[in-house]
Design a protein around this motif. Structure first.
Motif, short mmCIF file in Angstrom:
data_model
loop_
_atom_site.label_atom_id
_atom_site.label_comp_id
_atom_site.label_asym_id
_atom_site.label_seq_id
_atom_site.Cartn_x
_atom_site.Cartn_y
_atom_site.Cartn_z
N VAL A 351 -3.05 7.36 -15.40
CA VAL A 351 -3.10 5.91 -15.14
C VAL A 351 -3.18 5.68 -13.63
O VAL A 351 -2.29 6.06 -12.88
CB VAL A 351 -1.86 5.21 -15.75
N ARG A 352 -4.27 5.08 -13.21
CA ARG A 352 -4.48 4.83 -11.77
C ARG A 352 -3.75 3.54 -11.39
O ARG A 352 -3.91 2.51 -12.04
CB ARG A 352 -5.98 4.69 -11.49
N THR A 353 -2.93 3.65 -10.37
CA THR A 353 -1.98 2.57 -10.09
C THR A 353 -2.15 1.99 -8.69
O THR A 353 -2.29 2.73 -7.72
CB THR A 353 -0.55 3.11 -10.23
N PHE A 354 -2.06 0.67 -8.64
CA PHE A 354 -2.09 -0.07 -7.38
C PHE A 354 -0.79 -0.86 -7.30
O PHE A 354 -0.41 -1.50 -8.29
CB PHE A 354 -3.29 -1.02 -7.41
N ALA A 355 -0.09 -0.79 -6.19
CA ALA A 355 1.14 -1.57 -6.03
C ALA A 355 1.06 -2.33 -4.72
O ALA A 355 0.57 -1.80 -3.72
CB ALA A 355 2.37 -0.68 -6.05
N CYS A 356 1.55 -3.56 -4.72
CA CYS A 356 1.40 -4.39 -3.52
C CYS A 356 2.52 -5.42 -3.40
O CYS A 356 2.95 -6.02 -4.38
CB CYS A 356 0.06 -5.13 -3.60
N SER A 357 2.98 -5.59 -2.18
CA SER A 357 3.79 -6.76 -1.83
C SER A 357 3.71 -6.90 -0.32
O SER A 357 3.04 -6.12 0.35
CB SER A 357 5.24 -6.65 -2.29
N GLU A 358 4.42 -7.89 0.22
CA GLU A 358 4.53 -7.95 1.66
C GLU A 358 5.76 -7.16 2.09
O GLU A 358 6.60 -6.81 1.26
CB GLU A 358 4.55 -9.40 2.16
N ARG A 417 -11.96 -2.62 -10.53
CA ARG A 417 -11.85 -1.78 -11.73
C ARG A 417 -11.49 -0.33 -11.40
O ARG A 417 -11.72 0.58 -12.19
CB ARG A 417 -13.15 -1.83 -12.56
N LYS A 418 -10.91 -0.15 -10.24
CA LYS A 418 -10.51 1.21 -9.86
C LYS A 418 -9.10 1.55 -10.35
O LYS A 418 -8.63 2.66 -10.16
CB LYS A 418 -10.55 1.36 -8.33
N PHE A 419 -8.41 0.56 -10.91
CA PHE A 419 -7.01 0.78 -11.28
C PHE A 419 -6.74 0.39 -12.72
O PHE A 419 -7.35 -0.54 -13.24
CB PHE A 419 -6.09 -0.01 -10.35
N ASP A 420 -5.84 1.12 -13.35
CA ASP A 420 -5.41 0.79 -14.70
C ASP A 420 -4.18 -0.10 -14.66
O ASP A 420 -3.95 -0.90 -15.56
CB ASP A 420 -5.08 2.06 -15.48
N GLN A 421 -3.36 0.10 -13.64
CA GLN A 421 -2.19 -0.79 -13.48
C GLN A 421 -2.19 -1.37 -12.08
O GLN A 421 -2.34 -0.63 -11.11
CB GLN A 421 -0.88 -0.02 -13.69
N VAL A 422 -1.99 -2.68 -11.98
CA VAL A 422 -1.71 -3.29 -10.68
C VAL A 422 -0.34 -3.94 -10.78
O VAL A 422 -0.05 -4.63 -11.74
CB VAL A 422 -2.76 -4.32 -10.24
N ARG A 423 0.47 -3.65 -9.81
CA ARG A 423 1.88 -4.05 -9.87
C ARG A 423 2.21 -4.78 -8.58
O ARG A 423 1.92 -4.28 -7.50
CB ARG A 423 2.66 -2.75 -9.96
N VAL A 424 2.77 -5.96 -8.71
CA VAL A 424 3.06 -6.74 -7.49
C VAL A 424 4.43 -7.39 -7.56
O VAL A 424 4.96 -7.67 -8.63
CB VAL A 424 2.04 -7.88 -7.24
N ASN A 425 4.96 -7.64 -6.40
CA ASN A 425 6.17 -8.45 -6.27
C ASN A 425 5.80 -9.67 -5.44
O ASN A 425 5.23 -9.55 -4.35
CB ASN A 425 7.27 -7.65 -5.58
N LEU A 426 6.13 -10.85 -5.97
CA LEU A 426 5.94 -12.11 -5.25
C LEU A 426 7.31 -12.59 -4.76
O LEU A 426 8.15 -12.99 -5.56
CB LEU A 426 5.28 -13.15 -6.16
N PRO A 427 7.55 -12.53 -3.45
CA PRO A 427 8.90 -12.69 -2.92
C PRO A 427 9.44 -14.11 -2.81
O PRO A 427 10.64 -14.29 -2.58
CB PRO A 427 8.78 -12.14 -1.49
N ASN A 428 8.58 -15.13 -2.94
CA ASN A 428 8.94 -16.46 -2.45
C ASN A 428 10.23 -17.04 -2.99
O ASN A 428 11.08 -17.52 -2.23
CB ASN A 428 7.79 -17.44 -2.73
#
Ligand SMILES: O=C(O)[C@H](O)COP(=O)(O)O
Ligand SMILES: [Mn+2]
Ligand SMILES: [Mn+2]
Length: 559
Positions: A351-358, A417-428
């Motif tokens: 599973v190709r994974t992308f994770a992102c937050s500030e 379409r390079k990732f199977d999972q994208v995971r993010v945290n929205l901090p606001n």
């Protein structure tokens, strides 16, 4: 398969397909509570989250995010990001730092471990310094644990003790620092009666001194270093109680942002700089806001700021804060052994994974999610993107934070379409909620909702699936309440603003065009919590979860 017979290979889910893009969105500090004027989520315009709620009960429900459901000692413990993201990522409930320290102190085992023996050797000729958050919030540290540790160290021959306090006002009410300092002073006085030279040596507000995280602003750690190690600070007082009261009154500083101060003797000499031969313990159990100061205390070579003097000390953390970096190398209590997290499994299953937050939440969806490990499991399959946070501001002045930028990066990752999972945290909701500014928190909630929309629109375009949830409550209740739920007033008749997290449950919603027909929330896990989410997400990727994971929240019914 290794020699033990263990394998990361996951079984195929009997009914759910592979290959769908799954977006896992964590709204930080977004709980569910009755609508009222102090519920910033209900006050804010949040059409996207409102529409998800329409999917109840099949596609929207609540899950527990506090107390024993996330490995905290009691049901009175509010949730927090560390335990919340640990549970979300690991799929199991681990006894967390707060609980492990309680047990080690109660049994006395803390004094038998390698970490204590290591620092204990300095007690004969050196000073023991304790640095940490003075609070009963139970998120990063607890005052009762500090008091037990002080007593235990004195019984194990600590003759000279200096406490370097960081005031809270974020996990507890603003102004509560005064009472905590009084309690600590009373205990230190008792130690002095027993011949131990024990005093508070320095202090400062947690958000301005020492407790930065994820390298957002090294100046915060530097201010602490000057006060704690070098004995230098812009404010000097003869007592910590006076310091906290005066800085609050005269500068109108709040507990979170008190400027650094040192305690001086009658000759204006600081009472507790750190010197060669001393022992130092950082007594917070939580990792994220101790990792930077741990580096400064531990690393021989260090270039984040000029330490001026780098004393030869013996340093131990309450826990080891980073399992990958093995930081610090000495610690009093072993951290929870969080292993085989869902991220690790999924990567082993391609599973190709992308994770992102500030920055301020970046480690939440990477480090905490992966069981307090920094770094990738497999850099070929994973990409972690950090959007730089603003630093040196309180987020009520910038309540939208980087929500739009996070959403744009995530949208682009989905559309690539390079990732199977994208995971993010929205901090606001969380970061602005902690400022106690109700108007700004309403703006923050709207911004987070807009970010969710952008991500869901991208999922719509690629035929993917979304899971939208939160790590604990915060913005949904901004006022301290009595047992019947009425706002509590202070002695001037003003409402008492709640800057902290809450005990509320959090929503989880599933959907998107890729969600197979018949997928819905089961009704037989009514007490489900954040730890049930990992198995749920694994299913949505087309895999069965490992058998020791908390059960999935979903089922597939034949239509
Ligand atoms: O560290 C903090 O900012 C607070 O103590 C807890 O907030 P978090 O658990 O959401 O990070
Ligand atoms: Mn959080
Ligand atoms: Mn928070």
């Amino acid at each position: 398969m290794g020699s033990s017979g263990f394998s990361f290979k996951l079984d195929d889910h009997p009914k759910l397909p592979k290959g769908k893009t799954v977006a896992v969105v964590v709204l930080d500090g977004w709980g569910e509570a009755k609508p009222d004027q102090y519920n910033c989520i209900s006050v804010a315009d949040t059409p996207t989250m409102d529409s998800l709620k329409q999917g109840a009960p099949e596609r929207w429900r609540l899950v527990k995010a506090h107390g024993t459901a996330v490995g905290l000692p009691t049901e009175d413990d509010m949730g927090n990001s560390e335990v919340g993201h640990n549970a979300l990522g690991a799929g199991r409930i681990y006894a967390q730092g707060a609980k492990l320290v309680d047990l080690a102190l109660a049994s006395g085992k803390i004094y038998e471990g390698e970490g204590f023996k290591y620092i204990n050797e300095c007690f004969e000729n050196g000073t023991l310094h304790l640095i940490g958050l003075l609070s009963d919030g139970g998120v990063h540290s607890r005052l009762d644990q500090l008091l037990l540790l002080l007593k235990g160290c004195s019984e194990h021959n600590a003759r000279r003790i200096r406490v370097h306090i960081l005031t809270d006002g974020r996990d507890v009410l603003d102004g509560s620092s005064v009472g905590f300092v009084e309690t600590l002073e009373n205990e230190l006085a008792k130690l002095r009666e027993r011949g131990v030279d024990a005093q508070i040596a320095s202090g400062g507000g947690r958000m301005y001194v020492t407790m930065d995280r994820y390298e957002n602003d090294w100046d915060v750690v530097k201010r602490g270093w000057y006060a704690q190690v070098l004995g230098e600070a812009p404010y000097k007082f003869r007592s910590a109680l006076e310091a906290v009261k005066k800085l609050r009154e005269e500068l109108k500083a709040n507990d979170q942002y008190l400027p650094p101060f040192v305690i001086v003797d009658e000759n204006e000499k600081p009472v507790g700089p750190i010197f060669d031969g001393d022992a130092v313990v950082t007594f917070n159990f939580r990792a994220d806001r101790m990792s930077m100061v741990a580096q400064a205390l531990e690393y021989e070579s260090f270039d984040k700021f000029d330490r001026v003097r780098f004393p030869k000390i013996r340093y131990a953390g309450m826990l080891q804060y980073d399992g990958e970096l093995k930081l610090p190398s000495h610690y009093l209590v072993s951290p929870p052994e969080i292993e085989r997290t869902s991220g690790e499994y999924l990567v082993h299953n391609g599973v190709r994974t992308f994770a992102c937050s500030e920055t301020v939440k970046f480690g939440h969806v990477t480090f905490f999610w992966n069981g307090n490990r920094s770094g990738y499991f497999n850099s070929e399959l994973e990409e972690y993107v950090e959007i730089p946070s603003d630093s040196g501001i309180t987020f009520n002045v910038q309540p939208k934070m980087k929500a739009l930028e996070i959403a744009e990066k995530t949208r682009d990752a989905i559309l690539s379409r390079k990732f199977d999972q994208v995971r993010v945290n929205l901090p606001n909701g969380d970061m602005v909620g902690h400022t106690g500014d109700i108007g700004a928190t309403v703006v923050a909630c709207k911004a987070a909702d807009e970010a969710v929309k952008m991500i869901l629109d991208a999922i719509e375009q690629v035929g993917g699936i979304y899971v939208v949830t939160a790590d604990h409550g915060n913005a949904e209740d901004m006022v301290k309440r009595n047992k019947t739920g009425q706002p509590l007033l202070d002695k001037n008749g003003n409402i008492q603003i709640l800057t902290s997290h809450t005990l509320q449950p959090v929503p989880i919603a599933i959907g998107g065009p890729g969600l197979a027909p018949g997928v819905q929330f089961r009704k037989d896990v009514p007490t489900g919590g954040l730890a049930n989410v990992a198995a749920t997400v694994m299913n949505l990727h087309g895999f069965e979860a490992p058998s020791d994971y908390e059960p999935t929240l979903i089922e597939v019914v034949d239509n």
